[in-house]
Design a protein around this motif. Structure first.
Motif, PDB file in Angstrom:
ATOM      1  N   PHE A   7       0.841  -1.188   0.000  1.00 29.28           N
ATOM      2  CA  PHE A   7       0.000   0.000   0.000  1.00 29.28           C
ATOM      3  C   PHE A   7       0.876   1.237   0.000  1.00 29.28           C
ATOM      4  CE2 PHE A   7      -3.217  -2.946   1.561  1.00 29.28           C
ATOM      5  CZ  PHE A   7      -4.316  -2.509   0.826  1.00 29.28           C
ATOM      6  N   CYS A   8       0.488   2.178  -0.830  1.00 27.52           N
ATOM      7  CA  CYS A   8       1.157   3.465  -0.861  1.00 27.52           C
ATOM      8  C   CYS A   8       0.048   4.457  -0.503  1.00 27.52           C
ATOM      9  CB  CYS A   8       1.712   3.680  -2.269  1.00 27.52           C
ATOM     10  SG  CYS A   8       2.852   5.020  -2.391  1.00 27.52           S
ATOM     11  N   GLY A   9      -0.284   4.511   0.780  1.00 25.31           N
ATOM     12  CA  GLY A   9      -1.461   5.259   1.216  1.00 25.31           C
ATOM     13  C   GLY A   9      -2.721   4.474   0.916  1.00 25.31           C
ATOM     14  N   ASP A  10      -3.836   5.188   0.672  1.00 23.60           N
ATOM     15  CA  ASP A  10      -5.121   4.519   0.487  1.00 23.60           C
ATOM     16  C   ASP A  10      -5.667   4.650  -0.927  1.00 23.60           C
ATOM     17  OD1 ASP A  10      -5.770   7.210   0.546  1.00 23.60           O
ATOM     18  OD2 ASP A  10      -6.537   7.147   2.584  1.00 23.60           O
ATOM     19  N   ARG A  11      -4.888   5.273  -1.832  1.00 20.97           N
ATOM     20  CA  ARG A  11      -5.352   5.396  -3.207  1.00 20.97           C
ATOM     21  C   ARG A  11      -4.298   4.931  -4.204  1.00 20.97           C
ATOM     22  NH1 ARG A  11      -7.405  11.321  -4.162  1.00 20.97           N
ATOM     23  NH2 ARG A  11      -6.152  11.832  -2.353  1.00 20.97           N
ATOM     24  N   THR A  14       1.968  -0.013  -4.686  1.00 21.55           N
ATOM     25  CA  THR A  14       3.215  -0.112  -5.432  1.00 21.55           C
ATOM     26  C   THR A  14       3.596  -1.580  -5.559  1.00 21.55           C
ATOM     27  OG1 THR A  14       3.971   2.071  -4.743  1.00 21.55           O
ATOM     28  CG2 THR A  14       5.654   0.542  -5.447  1.00 21.55           C
ATOM     29  N   VAL A  45      -6.698   5.012 -12.042  1.00 22.75           N
ATOM     30  CA  VAL A  45      -6.511   6.423 -12.373  1.00 22.75           C
ATOM     31  C   VAL A  45      -5.284   6.602 -13.260  1.00 22.75           C
ATOM     32  CG1 VAL A  45      -6.137   8.736 -11.423  1.00 22.75           C
ATOM     33  CG2 VAL A  45      -7.643   7.131 -10.243  1.00 22.75           C
ATOM     34  N   GLU A  46      -4.174   6.014 -12.852  1.00 29.07           N
ATOM     35  CA  GLU A  46      -2.972   6.048 -13.682  1.00 29.07           C
ATOM     36  C   GLU A  46      -1.949   5.054 -13.151  1.00 29.07           C
ATOM     37  OE1 GLU A  46      -0.834   9.848 -13.621  1.00 29.07           O
ATOM     38  OE2 GLU A  46      -2.153  10.481 -12.011  1.00 29.07           O
ATOM     39  N   THR A  55       3.782   1.986  -9.647  1.00 31.86           N
ATOM     40  CA  THR A  55       2.780   2.525  -8.736  1.00 31.86           C
ATOM     41  C   THR A  55       1.461   2.642  -9.484  1.00 31.86           C
ATOM     42  OG1 THR A  55       4.450   3.680  -7.453  1.00 31.86           O
ATOM     43  CG2 THR A  55       2.190   4.418  -7.186  1.00 31.86           C
ATOM     44  N   HIS A  57      -2.257   3.979  -9.300  1.00 28.86           N
ATOM     45  CA  HIS A  57      -3.166   4.885  -8.601  1.00 28.86           C
ATOM     46  C   HIS A  57      -4.598   4.468  -8.928  1.00 28.86           C
ATOM     47  CE1 HIS A  57       0.032   7.962  -7.757  1.00 28.86           C
ATOM     48  NE2 HIS A  57       0.609   7.273  -8.732  1.00 28.86           N
ATOM     49  N   PHE A  58      -5.424   4.328  -7.901  1.00 28.03           N
ATOM     50  CA  PHE A  58      -6.797   3.893  -8.152  1.00 28.03           C
ATOM     51  C   PHE A  58      -7.777   4.712  -7.326  1.00 28.03           C
ATOM     52  CE2 PHE A  58      -8.089   1.277  -4.421  1.00 28.03           C
ATOM     53  CZ  PHE A  58      -6.913   1.344  -3.687  1.00 28.03           C
ATOM     54  N   PRO A  60     -10.711   4.185  -4.931  1.00 28.87           N
ATOM     55  CA  PRO A  60     -11.340   3.121  -4.149  1.00 28.87           C
ATOM     56  C   PRO A  60     -12.871   3.167  -4.193  1.00 28.87           C
ATOM     57  CG  PRO A  60      -9.866   4.450  -2.772  1.00 28.87           C
ATOM     58  CD  PRO A  60      -9.967   5.136  -4.089  1.00 28.87           C
ATOM     59  N   SER A  61     -13.437   4.307  -4.619  1.00 29.46           N
ATOM     60  CA  SER A  61     -14.900   4.363  -4.736  1.00 29.46           C
ATOM     61  C   SER A  61     -15.373   3.599  -5.963  1.00 29.46           C
ATOM     62  CB  SER A  61     -15.378   5.805  -4.829  1.00 29.46           C
ATOM     63  OG  SER A  61     -14.910   6.548  -3.739  1.00 29.46           O
ATOM     64  N   VAL A  65     -10.629  -2.475  -3.327  1.00 27.45           N
ATOM     65  CA  VAL A  65      -9.196  -2.663  -3.143  1.00 27.45           C
ATOM     66  C   VAL A  65      -8.804  -4.146  -3.232  1.00 27.45           C
ATOM     67  CG1 VAL A  65      -9.383  -2.656  -0.628  1.00 27.45           C
ATOM     68  CG2 VAL A  65      -7.204  -2.121  -1.721  1.00 27.45           C
TER      69      VAL A  65
ATOM     70  N   GLY B  20      -3.276  11.389 -14.680  1.00 26.20           N
ATOM     71  CA  GLY B  20      -3.071  10.593 -15.881  1.00 26.20           C
ATOM     72  C   GLY B  20      -1.750  10.859 -16.587  1.00 26.20           C
ATOM     73  N   VAL B 184      -1.037   5.626   6.793  1.00 31.01           N
ATOM     74  CA  VAL B 184      -0.840   4.202   6.503  1.00 31.01           C
ATOM     75  C   VAL B 184       0.668   4.004   6.444  1.00 31.01           C
ATOM     76  CG1 VAL B 184      -1.091   2.422   4.727  1.00 31.01           C
ATOM     77  CG2 VAL B 184      -3.001   3.968   5.225  1.00 31.01           C
ATOM     78  N   PRO B 187       5.276   2.811   1.968  1.00 30.18           N
ATOM     79  CA  PRO B 187       5.655   1.501   1.432  1.00 30.18           C
ATOM     80  C   PRO B 187       7.086   1.047   1.766  1.00 30.18           C
ATOM     81  CG  PRO B 187       5.673   3.155  -0.317  1.00 30.18           C
ATOM     82  CD  PRO B 187       5.170   3.832   0.920  1.00 30.18           C
ATOM     83  N   VAL B 268       2.302   7.143   4.603  1.00 23.48           N
ATOM     84  CA  VAL B 268       1.565   8.067   3.735  1.00 23.48           C
ATOM     85  C   VAL B 268       0.357   8.577   4.520  1.00 23.48           C
ATOM     86  CG1 VAL B 268       0.296   8.339   1.575  1.00 23.48           C
ATOM     87  CG2 VAL B 268       2.265   6.787   1.661  1.00 23.48           C
ATOM     88  N   SER B 271      -5.886   9.920   2.779  1.00 24.67           N
ATOM     89  CA  SER B 271      -6.511  10.937   1.936  1.00 24.67           C
ATOM     90  C   SER B 271      -7.489  11.806   2.725  1.00 24.67           C
ATOM     91  CB  SER B 271      -7.228  10.275   0.771  1.00 24.67           C
ATOM     92  OG  SER B 271      -6.310   9.533   0.008  1.00 24.67           O
ATOM     93  N   PRO B 293      -4.673   0.163   6.181  1.00 27.59           N
ATOM     94  CA  PRO B 293      -5.047   0.669   4.852  1.00 27.59           C
ATOM     95  C   PRO B 293      -6.542   0.604   4.585  1.00 27.59           C
ATOM     96  CG  PRO B 293      -3.161  -0.810   4.681  1.00 27.59           C
ATOM     97  CD  PRO B 293      -3.590  -0.826   6.114  1.00 27.59           C
ATOM     98  N   ALA B 296      -8.400   3.302   6.264  1.00 24.57           N
ATOM     99  CA  ALA B 296      -8.175   4.577   5.568  1.00 24.57           C
ATOM    100  C   ALA B 296      -9.057   4.671   4.325  1.00 24.57           C
ATOM    101  CB  ALA B 296      -6.701   4.707   5.186  1.00 24.57           C
ATOM    102  N   ILE B 297      -9.162   3.549   3.613  1.00 24.53           N
ATOM    103  CA  ILE B 297      -9.987   3.540   2.398  1.00 24.53           C
ATOM    104  C   ILE B 297     -11.452   3.775   2.759  1.00 24.53           C
ATOM    105  CG2 ILE B 297     -10.888   2.024   0.577  1.00 24.53           C
ATOM    106  CD1 ILE B 297      -8.017   0.813   0.435  1.00 24.53           C
ATOM    107  N   LYS B 301     -13.703   6.839   1.324  1.00 21.63           N
ATOM    108  CA  LYS B 301     -14.950   6.623   0.578  1.00 21.63           C
ATOM    109  C   LYS B 301     -16.108   7.350   1.259  1.00 21.63           C
ATOM    110  CE  LYS B 301     -15.676   2.312  -0.984  1.00 21.63           C
ATOM    111  NZ  LYS B 301     -15.553   0.836  -1.052  1.00 21.63           N
TER     112      LYS B 301
END
Lengths: 229, 317
Positions: A7-11, A14, A45-46, A55, A57-58, A60-61, A65, B20, B184, B187, B268, B271, B293, B296-297, B301
């Protein structure tokens, strides 16, 4: 192999490959990134490939996950067969020395080579683009002849013109936009690595190969006029 | 059109960010506090991520050269419309020639000025956000200066239910809550010793003056690496809120961060708590606490669905 996914944060997650700068690992990285992108999963997302990690990026909505993690596992496991596409070679014309490469004499002094030898060694090889970063369109490249390695400038310049080709230690690179920096400038290309008005704004991408082609100042000006449109 | 009479300390156009293009090295940019951006936009009937003016510490003075509804949300700034004090998180109709003066921040660091109908600025690589380092996007790729003229897409002189277009204190002050920012771990957690992670989670860190839209340089108890490790890694992708530790002290990567970085990331910031960080200024203290994690998600949301379904006028029916 089972993928090392973190996990690289929540969105973002990696996917970690063996931590080593090598063309083989980077090919696996770029191949995985391309394969995963091609899945077209909703909620991605990318995808950002780097030297030895990807990495993802997504949102989550839009993408659960646990489904994402499973898709990554499956894509990593399916890796073996679909080798990375053989990246084409991009030729970058460079006017070496003179006003375009004010630090060429310093590179000669440091390496004990003549200007022609430095140019021949710099333009005589193919470089692999491991990743883009630092500024829009900046390629992190590997494969430079170690005999022309030269340390950075002691005092960085505040503004380096776009297109400048430089050496910093064992690395070579091209500045896509005007930016500050401490690289030894040996030449300049009239090509625009980043042009937001172009349909494809970026000349280069990770996984491609680059070759530099020496040109005269006259050719530089002619190409620059052609590029300007 | 809105004319800039004085630009304030650091006023830029920002939206939900440029997504993007990170694989090409293009920074995301966008609002530091997307929660407050969404609130301001909601009050004037814009999409939550529509471009607004991000105002920093000392606000601008602006003249409306066309009547238009606007709202300011986020940190609480002193504000006057034609000399009369006005409230944060409330929509106002500026008449032709009205002057909006935004003074210093009383609380927090950043606020968002949204105008009904949005700004008429070009979309560059999918976004109207200013890339200060790249020199593109937003208004001529730079911070606002005196005498700039900001064109508006579809200025609305009036909107229905004007008196109900307001958010209460509790809702609008979420980013100003004084509590630890949740993170979180990872990494690259394994690059740090157990004691190092403990220090990071227990310590108080002060925002230094070298803190801006790119990142916050923090100062506090030194974080210990695992045996044989240091702060360097082979560069990989960097997200907003990533806490890099180059040499014992943390740096939190913010909206204008580079897309990749070569320093170990201990954690990290989640969000849902990024808005809290966005409202910190030099000298403020930041503390961290760890969550899983998936927790956090869930929080993210929940916040997203809350912001999407946000209604300002709960009382009017």
């Amino acid at each position: 192999m089972s993928a090392d996914i973190r996990f690289c944060g929540d969105r973002a997650v990696t996917v970690v490959f063996p931590q080593e700068i090598s063309p083989g690992i980077n090919a696996a990285v770029c191949g995985f990134a391309a394969r995963f992108f091609a899945l077209g999963l909703r909620g991605i997302v990318e995808i950002v490939p780097t030297y030895c990690a990807v990495t993802i990026h997504f949102d989550p909505s839009e993408l659960d996950v646990d489904l994402l993690l499973r898709a990554v596992e499956e894509a990593a496991a399916a890796g073996g067969e679909a080798g990375p596409a053989e990246g084409e070679t991009v030729v970058i014309p460079v006017a070496y020395g003179g006003e375009y490469g004010p630090d060429l004499p310093q590179v000669c002094a440091h390496t004990g080579l003549t200007a022609d030898e430095v140019i021949a060694r710099h333009s005589g090889r193919e470089y692999l683009i491991y990743m883009l970063g630092f500024t829009p369109g900046f390629p992190y490249m590997g494969g430079m002849d170690p005999s022309i390695a030269t340390p950075r400038l002691k005092t960085p310049r505040t503004a380096i013109p776009a297109g400048s080709v430089g050496i910093a230690g064992a690395q070579t690179g091209v500045y896509p936009i005007q930016s500050p920096g401490g690289w030894q400038l040996i030449g300049r290309t009239p090509l625009r690595l980043f042009d937001m008005d172009r349909e494809d704004p970026f000349l280069l991408r990770a996984g491609q190969k680059v070759r530099f082609r020496p040109i005269t100042p006259e050719e530089y000006l002619a190409l620059e006029r052609g590029e300007g449109r | 059109m809105i004319r800039v009479l004085s630009p304030g300390l650091m006023t830029t156009v920002q939206d939900g960010g440029r997504r993007g293009w990170q694989q090409f090295g293009v920074p995301v940019c966008g609002a530091m506090d997307e929660y407050s951006l969404a609130l301001a936009n909601r009050l004037v009937d814009n999409e939550p991520d529509e471009a607004a003016l991000e105002i920093t510490l000392l606000g601008p003075s602006l003249r409306f050269e066309v009547p238009c509804v606007f709202a300011v949300c986020g940190g609480e700034f002193e504000m006057k419309l034609d000399g009369q004090a006005i409230e944060p998180a409330r929509a106002y109709a500026a008449s032709f020639g009205a002057v909006l003066e935004i003074g210093p921040a009383r609380q927090g660091a950043r606020a968002y000025l949204a105008v009904a109908g949005g700004f008429d600025l070009p979309i560059v690589l999918g976004s109207r956000s200013t890339s200060l380092k790249g020199g593109f996007g937003g208004y001529e790729g730079r911070r606002l200066l005196k005498d700039d003229q900001l064109p508006l897409r579809a200025p609305m002189p009036w909107l229905p239910f004007m008196e109900y277009r307001v958010f209460d204190r509790e809702l609008r002050q979420y980013p100003l809550e004084d509590r630890p920012a949740r993170v979180v771990l990872g990494p690259q957690q394994e690059r740090f010793s157990g004691k190092g992670v403990e220090t990071f989670l227990a310590g108080s860190y002060r925002l230094t003056g070298e803190s801006d839209r790119m990142g916050y340089r923090l100062e506090g108890p030194a974080i210990e690496y695992a045996p044989g490790c240091d702060g360097n890694i082979i560069s990989d992708g960097v997200v907003m809120g990533a806490v890099q530790v180059p040499s014992g002290q943390p740096i939190v990567m913010m909206a204008d961060r580079q897309t990749t970085g070569g320093y170990a990331k201990i954690a990290v910031v989640i969000s849902a708590d990024l808005p809290l960080l966005a409202q910190k200024k030099a000298g403020d203290t930041v503390r961290f606490s760890a969550v899983e994690p998936r927790a956090a998600i869930r929080l993210w949301k929940k916040q997203q669905s809350f912001l999407r379904n946000l209604d300002f006028c709960r009382d009017y029916l």
